[in-house]
Motif scaffolding. Structure first.
Motif, PDB file in Angstrom:
ATOM      1  N   MET A   1       0.849  -1.182   0.000  1.00  0.00           N
ATOM      2  CA  MET A   1       0.000   0.000   0.000  1.00  0.00           C
ATOM      3  C   MET A   1       0.889   1.237   0.000  1.00  0.00           C
ATOM      4  SD  MET A   1      -3.088  -1.152   0.020  1.00  0.00           S
ATOM      5  CE  MET A   1      -4.015   0.302   0.427  1.00  0.00           C
ATOM      6  N   VAL A   2       0.559   2.197  -0.851  1.00  0.00           N
ATOM      7  CA  VAL A   2       1.314   3.443  -0.953  1.00  0.00           C
ATOM      8  C   VAL A   2       0.321   4.601  -0.884  1.00  0.00           C
ATOM      9  CG1 VAL A   2       2.851   4.815  -2.409  1.00  0.00           C
ATOM     10  CG2 VAL A   2       3.050   2.332  -2.407  1.00  0.00           C
ATOM     11  N   LYS A   3       0.684   5.642  -0.152  1.00  0.00           N
ATOM     12  CA  LYS A   3      -0.165   6.821  -0.034  1.00  0.00           C
ATOM     13  C   LYS A   3       0.297   7.864  -1.052  1.00  0.00           C
ATOM     14  CE  LYS A   3      -2.226   9.799   3.447  1.00  0.00           C
ATOM     15  NZ  LYS A   3      -2.245  10.138   4.874  1.00  0.00           N
ATOM     16  N   SER A   4      -0.615   8.343  -1.876  1.00  0.00           N
ATOM     17  CA  SER A   4      -0.302   9.334  -2.892  1.00  0.00           C
ATOM     18  C   SER A   4       0.087  10.662  -2.242  1.00  0.00           C
ATOM     19  CB  SER A   4      -1.510   9.553  -3.808  1.00  0.00           C
ATOM     20  OG  SER A   4      -1.304  10.674  -4.644  1.00  0.00           O
ATOM     21  N   ALA A   5       1.205  11.231  -2.686  1.00  0.00           N
ATOM     22  CA  ALA A   5       1.645  12.531  -2.174  1.00  0.00           C
ATOM     23  C   ALA A   5       0.713  13.640  -2.651  1.00  0.00           C
ATOM     24  CB  ALA A   5       3.074  12.814  -2.628  1.00  0.00           C
ATOM     25  N   GLU A   6       0.070  13.461  -3.808  1.00  0.00           N
ATOM     26  CA  GLU A   6      -0.813  14.487  -4.363  1.00  0.00           C
ATOM     27  C   GLU A   6      -2.207  14.455  -3.766  1.00  0.00           C
ATOM     28  OE1 GLU A   6      -0.918  14.788  -8.605  1.00  0.00           O
ATOM     29  OE2 GLU A   6       1.253  14.528  -8.772  1.00  0.00           O
ATOM     30  N   THR A   7      -2.820  13.254  -3.701  1.00  0.00           N
ATOM     31  CA  THR A   7      -4.217  13.163  -3.262  1.00  0.00           C
ATOM     32  C   THR A   7      -4.377  12.742  -1.813  1.00  0.00           C
ATOM     33  OG1 THR A   7      -4.465  10.848  -3.904  1.00  0.00           O
ATOM     34  CG2 THR A   7      -4.899  12.515  -5.617  1.00  0.00           C
ATOM     35  N   GLY A   8      -3.339  12.135  -1.238  1.00  0.00           N
ATOM     36  CA  GLY A   8      -3.442  11.628   0.128  1.00  0.00           C
ATOM     37  C   GLY A   8      -4.175  10.299   0.216  1.00  0.00           C
ATOM     38  N   LYS A   9      -4.604   9.760  -0.923  1.00  0.00           N
ATOM     39  CA  LYS A   9      -5.320   8.477  -0.952  1.00  0.00           C
ATOM     40  C   LYS A   9      -4.332   7.334  -1.178  1.00  0.00           C
ATOM     41  CE  LYS A   9      -9.661  10.360  -2.527  1.00  0.00           C
ATOM     42  NZ  LYS A   9     -10.756  10.227  -3.468  1.00  0.00           N
ATOM     43  N   PHE A  10      -4.725   6.159  -0.695  1.00  0.00           N
ATOM     44  CA  PHE A  10      -3.883   4.977  -0.858  1.00  0.00           C
ATOM     45  C   PHE A  10      -4.163   4.297  -2.191  1.00  0.00           C
ATOM     46  CE2 PHE A  10      -3.611   5.463   3.709  1.00  0.00           C
ATOM     47  CZ  PHE A  10      -2.292   5.132   3.963  1.00  0.00           C
ATOM     48  N   TYR A  11      -3.130   3.673  -2.702  1.00  0.00           N
ATOM     49  CA  TYR A  11      -3.277   2.793  -3.850  1.00  0.00           C
ATOM     50  C   TYR A  11      -2.392   1.589  -3.620  1.00  0.00           C
ATOM     51  CZ  TYR A  11       1.074   4.945  -5.603  1.00  0.00           C
ATOM     52  OH  TYR A  11       2.359   5.401  -5.751  1.00  0.00           O
ATOM     53  N   ILE A  12      -2.665   0.530  -4.357  1.00  0.00           N
ATOM     54  CA  ILE A  12      -1.912  -0.710  -4.186  1.00  0.00           C
ATOM     55  C   ILE A  12      -0.998  -0.887  -5.399  1.00  0.00           C
ATOM     56  CG2 ILE A  12      -3.624  -2.221  -5.258  1.00  0.00           C
ATOM     57  CD1 ILE A  12      -3.061  -4.170  -2.892  1.00  0.00           C
ATOM     58  N   THR A  13       0.208  -1.352  -5.145  1.00  0.00           N
ATOM     59  CA  THR A  13       1.187  -1.525  -6.215  1.00  0.00           C
ATOM     60  C   THR A  13       2.116  -2.686  -5.879  1.00  0.00           C
ATOM     61  OG1 THR A  13       2.786  -0.352  -7.620  1.00  0.00           O
ATOM     62  CG2 THR A  13       2.877   0.093  -5.244  1.00  0.00           C
ATOM     63  N   ALA A  14       3.008  -2.987  -6.770  1.00  0.00           N
ATOM     64  CA  ALA A  14       4.030  -4.019  -6.545  1.00  0.00           C
ATOM     65  C   ALA A  14       5.313  -3.562  -7.225  1.00  0.00           C
ATOM     66  CB  ALA A  14       3.586  -5.359  -7.106  1.00  0.00           C
ATOM     67  N   ARG A  15       6.431  -3.789  -6.579  1.00  0.00           N
ATOM     68  CA  ARG A  15       7.728  -3.426  -7.148  1.00  0.00           C
ATOM     69  C   ARG A  15       8.125  -4.449  -8.202  1.00  0.00           C
ATOM     70  NH1 ARG A  15      11.199  -1.552  -1.851  1.00  0.00           N
ATOM     71  NH2 ARG A  15       9.763   0.088  -1.199  1.00  0.00           N
ATOM     72  N   LYS A  16       8.758  -3.957  -9.260  1.00  0.00           N
ATOM     73  CA  LYS A  16       9.192  -4.829 -10.346  1.00  0.00           C
ATOM     74  C   LYS A  16      10.671  -4.595 -10.625  1.00  0.00           C
ATOM     75  CE  LYS A  16       4.711  -4.884 -12.633  1.00  0.00           C
ATOM     76  NZ  LYS A  16       3.983  -4.554 -13.852  1.00  0.00           N
ATOM     77  N   ALA A  17      11.330  -5.639 -11.092  1.00  0.00           N
ATOM     78  CA  ALA A  17      12.739  -5.562 -11.478  1.00  0.00           C
ATOM     79  C   ALA A  17      12.973  -6.587 -12.580  1.00  0.00           C
ATOM     80  CB  ALA A  17      13.641  -5.859 -10.283  1.00  0.00           C
ATOM     81  N   SER A  18      14.094  -6.463 -13.252  1.00  0.00           N
ATOM     82  CA  SER A  18      14.457  -7.485 -14.242  1.00  0.00           C
ATOM     83  C   SER A  18      15.832  -8.023 -13.895  1.00  0.00           C
ATOM     84  CB  SER A  18      14.434  -6.909 -15.661  1.00  0.00           C
ATOM     85  OG  SER A  18      15.376  -5.884 -15.802  1.00  0.00           O
ATOM     86  N   ILE A  19      16.087  -9.245 -14.354  1.00  0.00           N
ATOM     87  CA  ILE A  19      17.362  -9.895 -14.067  1.00  0.00           C
ATOM     88  C   ILE A  19      17.797 -10.660 -15.324  1.00  0.00           C
ATOM     89  CG2 ILE A  19      16.282 -11.963 -13.082  1.00  0.00           C
ATOM     90  CD1 ILE A  19      18.582 -11.967 -10.999  1.00  0.00           C
TER      91      ILE A  19
END
Length: 134
Positions: free
Chosen positions: A29-47
């Motif tokens: 869960m991440v809180k938006s700096a602009e709206t103050g609302k939460f959204y859900i995300t996932a970190r991605k990487a490549s190998i």
């Protein structure tokens, strides 16, 4: 745990093709700096991998122990695809194996992609000797 969610074909400076696996960590869960609302995300990487395309495709869905973590690195330019805006970043997401999870600083490798790929087994098989070895 991270999951292999895809793969992409890449090319070295000398034109040799290889594949990278796309990894995705758990949801957060991440809180938006602009709206103050939460959204859900996932970190991605490549190998990078030494696998052929068929093997990469078969590996999609495989889980690996570890995390995708944000690490500090040398500043670099990044172009936002949707807008074309060029920004400067000083961090990136990287796969960290389970026993090494924690704070890390990225170090630039002295090995070129061509040197790395020259050590990869040739051919189209998952195993070079026909036996499963750990």
């Amino acid at each position: 745990m991270v999951r292999i969610i895809g793969y992409k074909k890449r090319e070295t400076e000398l034109g040799k093709e290889f594949f990278v696996l796309e990894l995705q960590g758990g949801i957060e869960m991440v809180k938006s700096a602009e709206t103050g609302k939460f959204y859900i995300t996932a970190r991605k990487a490549s190998i990078s991998s030494t696998f052929d395309e068929r093997t990469c495709e078969a590996l999609i869905g495989t889980e690996l122990p570890g995390k995708v973590e944000k690490i500090e690195c040398e500043a670099y330019e990044y172009t936002i695809k949707d807008t074309g805006e060029v920004i400067i970043l000083t961090s990136r997401f990287e796969y960290i194996e389970e026993e090494n999870v924690g704070v890390r600083i990225a170090e630039k490798s002295k090995t070129t992609v061509d040197e790395f790929m020259s050590k990869a087994p040739s051919g189209n098989s998952f195993s070079t000797n026909g036996a499963l070895q750990h």
